[in-house]
Design a protein around this motif. Structure first.
Motif, short mmCIF file in Angstrom:
data_model
loop_
_atom_site.label_atom_id
_atom_site.label_comp_id
_atom_site.label_asym_id
_atom_site.label_seq_id
_atom_site.Cartn_x
_atom_site.Cartn_y
_atom_site.Cartn_z
N GLU A 30 0.88 -1.35 0.07
CA GLU A 30 0.00 -0.04 -0.14
C GLU A 30 0.92 1.21 -0.05
N PRO A 31 0.68 2.36 -0.89
CA PRO A 31 1.40 3.38 -0.92
C PRO A 31 0.91 4.25 0.28
N ARG A 32 2.16 5.09 0.52
CA ARG A 32 2.01 5.97 1.77
C ARG A 32 1.46 7.26 1.66
N ALA A 33 0.65 7.93 2.62
CA ALA A 33 0.19 9.20 2.27
C ALA A 33 0.50 10.10 3.38
N SER A 34 0.99 11.25 3.19
CA SER A 34 1.26 12.39 4.17
C SER A 34 0.19 12.88 4.95
N TYR A 35 0.79 13.52 5.94
CA TYR A 35 -0.47 14.33 6.53
C TYR A 35 -1.10 15.33 5.48
N PRO A 36 -2.30 15.55 5.50
CA PRO A 36 -2.92 16.61 4.65
C PRO A 36 -2.19 17.85 4.83
N GLY A 37 -2.24 18.76 3.79
CA GLY A 37 -1.81 20.16 3.98
C GLY A 37 -2.63 21.20 3.46
N GLU A 38 -2.75 22.48 4.01
CA GLU A 38 -3.41 23.38 3.23
C GLU A 38 -2.62 24.57 3.09
N ILE A 39 -2.88 25.35 1.99
CA ILE A 39 -2.14 26.65 1.53
C ILE A 39 -3.02 27.71 1.87
N VAL A 40 -2.37 28.50 2.77
CA VAL A 40 -2.79 29.58 3.43
C VAL A 40 -2.23 30.77 2.82
N CYS A 50 0.30 22.34 7.90
CA CYS A 50 0.42 20.79 7.73
C CYS A 50 0.91 20.14 9.24
N PRO A 51 0.00 19.40 9.80
CA PRO A 51 -1.39 18.93 9.25
C PRO A 51 -2.25 20.22 9.25
N ALA A 52 -3.11 19.93 8.32
CA ALA A 52 -4.27 20.84 7.97
C ALA A 52 -5.16 20.85 9.30
N ASP A 53 -5.86 21.95 9.62
CA ASP A 53 -6.67 22.21 10.60
C ASP A 53 -7.86 21.41 10.58
N LYS A 85 -9.38 10.23 6.10
CA LYS A 85 -10.28 10.05 5.10
C LYS A 85 -9.59 10.53 3.66
N ILE A 86 -9.11 11.69 3.81
CA ILE A 86 -8.28 12.49 2.81
C ILE A 86 -6.90 11.65 2.28
N ARG A 87 -6.21 11.20 3.32
CA ARG A 87 -5.10 10.26 3.27
C ARG A 87 -5.63 9.11 2.30
N GLN A 88 -6.53 8.33 2.90
CA GLN A 88 -7.06 7.21 2.01
C GLN A 88 -7.50 7.49 0.51
N LEU A 89 -8.17 8.53 0.57
CA LEU A 89 -8.56 9.05 -1.05
C LEU A 89 -7.52 9.41 -1.65
N ALA A 90 -6.28 9.85 -1.12
CA ALA A 90 -5.16 10.34 -2.00
C ALA A 90 -4.68 8.96 -2.51
N VAL A 91 -4.44 8.07 -1.75
CA VAL A 91 -3.97 6.80 -2.21
C VAL A 91 -4.86 6.16 -3.37
N GLU A 92 -6.19 6.16 -3.20
CA GLU A 92 -6.95 5.65 -4.17
C GLU A 92 -6.96 6.13 -5.37
N ALA A 93 -6.85 7.80 -5.60
CA ALA A 93 -6.49 8.43 -6.61
C ALA A 93 -5.34 7.98 -7.29
#
Length: 378
Positions: free
Chosen positions: A254-264, A290-293, A301-309
């Motif tokens: 399974e590929p790894r996903a980082s913590y989600p990040g947000e650009i401010v 990062c991690p996004a608030d 869930k976002i990490r899971q979806l990033a891997v699915e994408a």
């Protein structure tokens, strides 16, 4: 014409490609400077190859690129004293260097290529296909996944087929626009305003226009057509823009996903638009949270979806997935980037640093992933 042979070493030889023929040429140069400044030179011999905007390959180096990129968005690589050629289909991985007098030097045998190219003719499967023909291992996604990941239309089709939620959109091809622009505009208007008119196969905010009314469509479409004959028009989505980095594993797990990040974004002159300057040059126009608030379950869930994408595109090596997170709690995927920027302020590198993998380690992991993959169809 004379031929000479260069001296080989026991280190792994990495051919780093930068520049290229796309509108993201200068971004690639900035990315290359970041990687060259961080790669482990005790472990890797690096041959840096600059590709001009008309597709010629020349030897260059960190010092030359650093000087070039001091001009930021206007940086252009125009050539050097030695052209570089790949031996295609010969079973020989040695580069050829040719000077202005046509003297040939047999360069080092390349173990792996790091194609730090963004946009068409670099990130879209074209260079990947060339490297496949040359039997050279390379960092990142293969031919098909690179091509799909570059095309915002086919990317969305792949996401939908995998069950990922995408926002409303319309595709306008050059043929459709030439035959019946009124019909194309009628389809776009059904999305409601605002919409974002985008070249289907460009990135880094080039050619993108936010359109608030129908009378602005012609100008926005003309602007996007400067970059691509095929356009994607996306309905405006009210939500936070969240990104997540994906890093492959060598054993097919399974590929790894980082913590989600947000650009401010701090630069309000562009209405909070995350433009070239904020993405690649300025250290004050924006910062990465990062991690996004976000609630922990939403982050996961976002990490899971990033891997699915990533898997939906049959990705390899790396990607960065971009999402919208709405007030209603929906997570909508916008796009995936198969060769994200690697500058010191880029999101991909920053998210992995915040997730426990520093810049040096990240570059090493990507090269080792490429070396571990067998040659053959990708």
């Amino acid at each position: 014409m004379t031929a000479q042979t260069s001296v080989s070493t026991s280190k792994t030889t990495v051919a780093l490609l930068t520049g290229g023929r796309s509108s993201e040429h200068s971004i690639s140069l900035i990315t290359a400077c970041g990687v060259l400044g961080a790669i482990d030179t005790d472990k890797y011999d690096v041959v840096t190859i600059g590709i001009t905007e008309d597709g010629r390959w020349y030897l260059t180096n960190f010092e030359e690129l650093t000087q070039l990129t001091s001009s930021g968005a206007t940086a252009k690589f125009t050539g050097g004293t030695q052209q570089v050629f790949l031996p295609l289909g010969s079973g020989d991985s040695h580069l050829r260097f040719v000077d202005a007098d046509h003297n040939i030097e047999i360069g080092p045998a390349v173990d792996v290529v790091f194609p730090l190219l963004h946009g068409p003719f670099g990130e879209d499967g074209t260079v990947q296909g060339l490297l496949e023909m040359a039997d050279l291992k390379y960092v990142g996604c293969g031919v098909a996944s690179s091509a799909i990941g570059m095309d915002k239309h086919f990317m969305k089709v792949a996401f939908e087929a995998a069950g990922l939620k995408v926002g409303p959109y319309e595709v306008v091809t050059q043929r459709q626009w030439n035959r019946d622009p009124a019909a194309a505009k009628a389809r776009i208007e059904q999305l409601g305003f605002p919409v974002f008119v985008k070249p289907a196969r460009a990135g880094s905010s080039f050619g993108i226009t936010k359109v608030d009314s129908a009378d602005q469509l012609d100008a926005a479409i003309a602007e996007a057509h400067l970059y691509d004959p095929k356009l994607v028009v996306e309905a405006g989505i009210v939500g936070r823009e969240i990104e997540c980095a994906v890093l492959d594993v060598a054993d097919g797990g399974e590929p790894r996903a980082s913590y989600p990040g947000e650009i401010v974004v701090h630069n309000e002159e562009n209405n909070g638009f995350y433009d070239f300057e904020a993405k690649y040059v300025s250290k004050t126009d924006a910062h990465t949270q990062c991690p996004a608030d976000l609630p922990e379950d939403v982050q996961e869930k976002i990490r899971q979806l990033a891997v699915e994408a990533f898997l939906a595109l049959d990705g390899e090596g790396l990607s960065r997935a971009d999402f919208f997170y709405t007030e209603a709690g929906e997570i909508i995927i916008n796009e995936v980037n198969t060769m994200p920027g690697f500058t010191p302020i880029s999101m991909y590198k920053t998210m992995w640093e915040k997730s426990g993998i520093d810049y040096h380690e990240l570059i090493d992991e990507l090269i080792q992933l490429a070396l571990a993959r067998p040659l053959g169809l990708r």
